[in-house]
Design an enzyme around this catalytic site. Structure first.
Site, PDB file in Angstrom:
ATOM      1  N   GLY A 160       0.822  -1.217   0.000  1.00  0.00           N
ATOM      2  CA  GLY A 160       0.000   0.000   0.000  1.00  0.00           C
ATOM      3  C   GLY A 160       0.851   1.259   0.000  1.00  0.00           C
ATOM      4  O   GLY A 160       2.032   1.229   0.345  1.00  0.00           O
ATOM      5  N   ASP A 279       0.583   1.733   8.917  1.00  0.00           N
ATOM      6  CA  ASP A 279      -0.064   1.211  10.132  1.00  0.00           C
ATOM      7  C   ASP A 279       0.893   1.094  11.321  1.00  0.00           C
ATOM      8  O   ASP A 279       0.464   0.794  12.427  1.00  0.00           O
ATOM      9  CB  ASP A 279      -0.672  -0.174   9.861  1.00  0.00           C
ATOM     10  CG  ASP A 279      -1.843  -0.125   8.905  1.00  0.00           C
ATOM     11  OD1 ASP A 279      -2.339   0.983   8.634  1.00  0.00           O
ATOM     12  OD2 ASP A 279      -2.265  -1.203   8.425  1.00  0.00           O
ATOM     13  N   ARG A 324      -5.226  -1.958   9.805  1.00  0.00           N
ATOM     14  CA  ARG A 324      -5.828  -3.263   9.513  1.00  0.00           C
ATOM     15  C   ARG A 324      -5.815  -4.153  10.755  1.00  0.00           C
ATOM     16  O   ARG A 324      -6.849  -4.611  11.206  1.00  0.00           O
ATOM     17  CB  ARG A 324      -5.016  -3.896   8.380  1.00  0.00           C
ATOM     18  CG  ARG A 324      -5.647  -5.122   7.787  1.00  0.00           C
ATOM     19  CD  ARG A 324      -4.707  -5.773   6.821  1.00  0.00           C
ATOM     20  NE  ARG A 324      -4.773  -5.205   5.492  1.00  0.00           N
ATOM     21  CZ  ARG A 324      -3.721  -5.042   4.693  1.00  0.00           C
ATOM     22  NH1 ARG A 324      -2.531  -5.387   5.108  1.00  0.00           N
ATOM     23  NH2 ARG A 324      -3.861  -4.554   3.490  1.00  0.00           N
ATOM     24  N   TYR A 435      -8.099   6.590   2.746  1.00  0.00           N
ATOM     25  CA  TYR A 435      -7.059   6.834   1.733  1.00  0.00           C
ATOM     26  C   TYR A 435      -6.501   8.260   1.780  1.00  0.00           C
ATOM     27  O   TYR A 435      -5.428   8.501   1.243  1.00  0.00           O
ATOM     28  CB  TYR A 435      -7.585   6.478   0.343  1.00  0.00           C
ATOM     29  CG  TYR A 435      -7.836   4.996   0.221  1.00  0.00           C
ATOM     30  CD1 TYR A 435      -6.781   4.123   0.021  1.00  0.00           C
ATOM     31  CD2 TYR A 435      -9.109   4.466   0.367  1.00  0.00           C
ATOM     32  CE1 TYR A 435      -6.987   2.751  -0.028  1.00  0.00           C
ATOM     33  CE2 TYR A 435      -9.331   3.102   0.317  1.00  0.00           C
ATOM     34  CZ  TYR A 435      -8.262   2.250   0.115  1.00  0.00           C
ATOM     35  OH  TYR A 435      -8.463   0.897   0.075  1.00  0.00           O
ATOM     36  N   ARG A 438      -2.986   8.540   3.436  1.00  0.00           N
ATOM     37  CA  ARG A 438      -1.772   7.894   2.929  1.00  0.00           C
ATOM     38  C   ARG A 438      -1.334   8.399   1.561  1.00  0.00           C
ATOM     39  O   ARG A 438      -0.258   8.037   1.078  1.00  0.00           O
ATOM     40  CB  ARG A 438      -1.913   6.374   2.942  1.00  0.00           C
ATOM     41  CG  ARG A 438      -2.847   5.805   1.936  1.00  0.00           C
ATOM     42  CD  ARG A 438      -2.786   4.285   1.939  1.00  0.00           C
ATOM     43  NE  ARG A 438      -3.271   3.766   0.681  1.00  0.00           N
ATOM     44  CZ  ARG A 438      -3.423   2.498   0.388  1.00  0.00           C
ATOM     45  NH1 ARG A 438      -3.114   1.578   1.296  1.00  0.00           N
ATOM     46  NH2 ARG A 438      -3.860   2.124  -0.785  1.00  0.00           N
TER      47      ARG A 438
END
Ligand SMILES: Nc1ncnc2c1ncn2[C@@H]1O[C@H](COP(=O)(O)OP(=O)(O)O)[C@@H](O)[C@H]1O
Ligand SMILES: O=P(O)(O)OC[C@H]1O[C@](O)(COP(=O)(O)O)[C@@H](O)[C@@H]1O
Ligand SMILES: [Mg+2]
Length: 529
Positions: A160, A279, A324, A435, A438
């Site tokens: 990601g 994360d 997550r 989103y 990031r």
């Protein structure tokens, strides 16, 4: 540059054959039988950690070196010695015996009970604590294993997006160019699959000059597509001898198998991992780049949620953030904001109905204050969701479990509860920030951090180290073996002081029964090391 001198153990760490000469170089007494090099095979598949033990429970978890499997590799003087910027620095080069104290638990090779975790070797130590686990200090070495014109490096970004990716790319290119006079740097386009299915781009300081001001990665990224054989074939075919791999836990697992295959083929190729995860779920390192930027970016949404909530009767502002399996972004964004009344993260189970549940708390908070702000990490409450929504067990291309939308689900449940079961009319505004946090460029402190990571990786590869990830451990940059980084995820420990600070700042219920607290304490050592 002077001519190369043959030197198989000058890196001060050892080949598989470990000599007392090497032990002296890492600061150990070779006559003491307790200082023997312990082979720790089989910890993570076939990745064999290089473990060096010393007096008073000192353990060095060392990283591989190309001279471990290629003997009589020539070395030469580090060109930085003649660089006007660095030559004035007092003691610029890192010595063989400089290591960084880790904050990780000792395991089966501890002097305590075999197979047991022990939390005695953190940075805060008791008088009689064993010295514990250490990692090799990152930085330039006096001798290097590559001549400048021999280096053909490549950079790949996987997984990601994360703020700062472009800064790391920029600083690897500029570090190689300006510190080691390396001209040949290739960008692999589109993640791991780009090694065998896409074109490369040539990266020069001019090409990367402005990229740190942009979000994303100029190289593109992807999930899935890791084919070790094809990737290493491509590395060999292109004559690449330094591979810089920027990515999260999945990427570092991929880098570990690439390193193993390169070693199996006996190639003179250094593999360096740079940990990327918004994360902050990578263990051992202090924190990952992009995390600070993400927390800062989250403040804007929390402020907006607060303004919305305070502007209307019984207003609830709900913000969903990334995370997550690890709730660090939500926890730090909450702690920083002071406007948040409830923070829900994957590590802390919660429930909705009944005494001590979320609905009861919302009602109490609205009665007291007239508004409230809730922050939820994307992975929170997944077990509650799967009770209601049929779990599909779907995965992304990398094998990560696809999550249900916790933000939408909880906003619906809150609305349903207050419209059907409570007499209180609420106004809920939901902001999905996933989103947004990031895709931004790294902030100032992340940019400096990215520079240090990139330069440490470059110094390590030039010095012949391989199969390592770079990162700060207790404030000092270190080379960490892949197996340490990939064996588990870093998660919020809900019996630690930081989570207690959060609970006291929000006043939210802990949602834990006494039994839960005991269970959580039992697993604390496992999670926090
Ligand atoms: N166990 C593994 N072995 C080899 N490659 C892996 C492994 N897990 C993930 N990868 C590869 O690493 C890349 C990124 O992984 P992913 O989990 O999507 O992101 P991240 O690295 O950010 O955690 C993908 O190309 C994926 O195929
Ligand atoms: O939609 P995508 O691109 O798969 O990304 C979503 C995931 O990426 C992350 O931001 C980071 O995950 P990785 O570090 O594994 O790439 C997770 O928080 C989130 O679940
Ligand atoms: Mg990941």
């Amino acid at each position: 540059m002077e001519s190369m001198v043959s030197n198989s153990v000058s890196n001060g760490v050892a080949a598989e054959i470990i000599t007392s000469d090497v032990k002296e170089k890492v600061g150990l007494n070779p006559t003491n039988p307790r200082n023997g090099f312990v082979s720790m095979g089989g910890l993570l598949n076939n990745l064999k950690p290089k473990i060096v033990s010393g007096d008073f429970g000192y353990i060095l978890e060392d990283v591989p070196h190309m001279s471990d499997y290629i003997h009589h590799l020539p070395t030469c003087t580090n060109p930085l010695q003649y660089n006007p910027a660095y030559s004035v620095v007092k003691k610029y080069f890192v010595d063989h015996d400089e290591t960084v104290a880790g904050k990780v638990c000792m395991r089966s090779y501890s002097e305590g009970e075999p197979g047991k975790f022990s939390d005695t070797n953190r940075i805060v130590v008791h008088k009689n604590s064993p010295r514990g686990i250490h990692f090799r200090r990152a930085g330039p070495r006096e001798r290097v294993y590559f001549k400048s014109d021999e280096v053909r490096a490549c950079i790949v970004t996987c997984g990601g997006l994360c703020p700062g990716l472009n800064t790391v790319i920029r600083e690897i290119v500029c570090g190689l160019h300006h510190m080691y006079d390396v001209k040949g740097v290739l960008g692999i386009v589109g993640g791991y699959r780009g090694f065998y299915s896409k074109n490369t781009i040539s990266l020069t300081p001019k090409v990367v000059n402005d990229i740190h001001k942009r979000g994303g990665t100029i190289l593109g990224t992807s999930r899935g597509g890791h084919d070790t054989k094809k990737i290493v074939d491509s590395i060999e075919d292109r004559g690449i001898n330094q591979v810089y791999i920027i990515g999260g836990d999945g990427t570092q697992k991929g880098a570990a198998v690439i390193f193993e295959e390169i070693k199996r083929r006996g190639l003179k190729v250094a593999v360096a991992g740079i940990p990327k995860t918004i994360d902050n779920d990578i263990p051992v390192i202090d924190k990952s780049f992009g995390f600070d930027t993400a927390v800062e970016e989250a403040q804007r949404a929390i402020n907006a949620a607060h303004v919305e909530a305070t502007s209307i009767e019984n207003g609830i502002g709900l913000v969903k953030l990334m995370g997550r399996n690890s709730g660090f972004i939500a926890m730090y964004a909450t702690l920083a904001s002071r406007d948040v009344d409830c923070c829900l993260i994957p590590e802390s189970p919660f429930y909705l109905e009944g005494p001590g549940g979320l609905f009861e708390y919302i009602e109490k908070r609205l009665k007291e204050n007239g508004h409230m702000v809730i922050v939820i990490a994307e992975g929170a409450g997944q077990e509650l969701l799967s009770e209601r929504v049929r779990s599909t067990d779907q995965q992304d291309a990398s094998g990560n479990k696809l999550l249900q939308d916790a933000g939408l689900w909880i906003s619906q449940r809150i609305k349903d509860h207050f419209s059907k079961r409570s007499k209180m009319a609420i106004n809920l505004k939901y902001i999905d920030l996933m989103y947004m946090i990031r895709a931004v460029p790294g902030n100032a402190s992340d940019n400096v951090y990215c520079t240090l990571l990139a330069q440490s990786a470059v110094h390590g590869a030039m010095a012949g180290y391989t199969g390592f990830t770079v990162g700060p451990v207790n404030g000092r940059h270190a080379y960490i073996p892949f197996n340490r980084i990939i064996e588990k995820q870093h998660e919020v420990v809900i019996t630690d002081r930081m989570w207690a600070r959060l609970l006291s700042s929000t006043n939210q219920p802990s949602f834990l029964s006494t039994k839960d607290v005991i269970e959580a304490s039992k697993t604390e050592n496992l999670l926090n090391c």
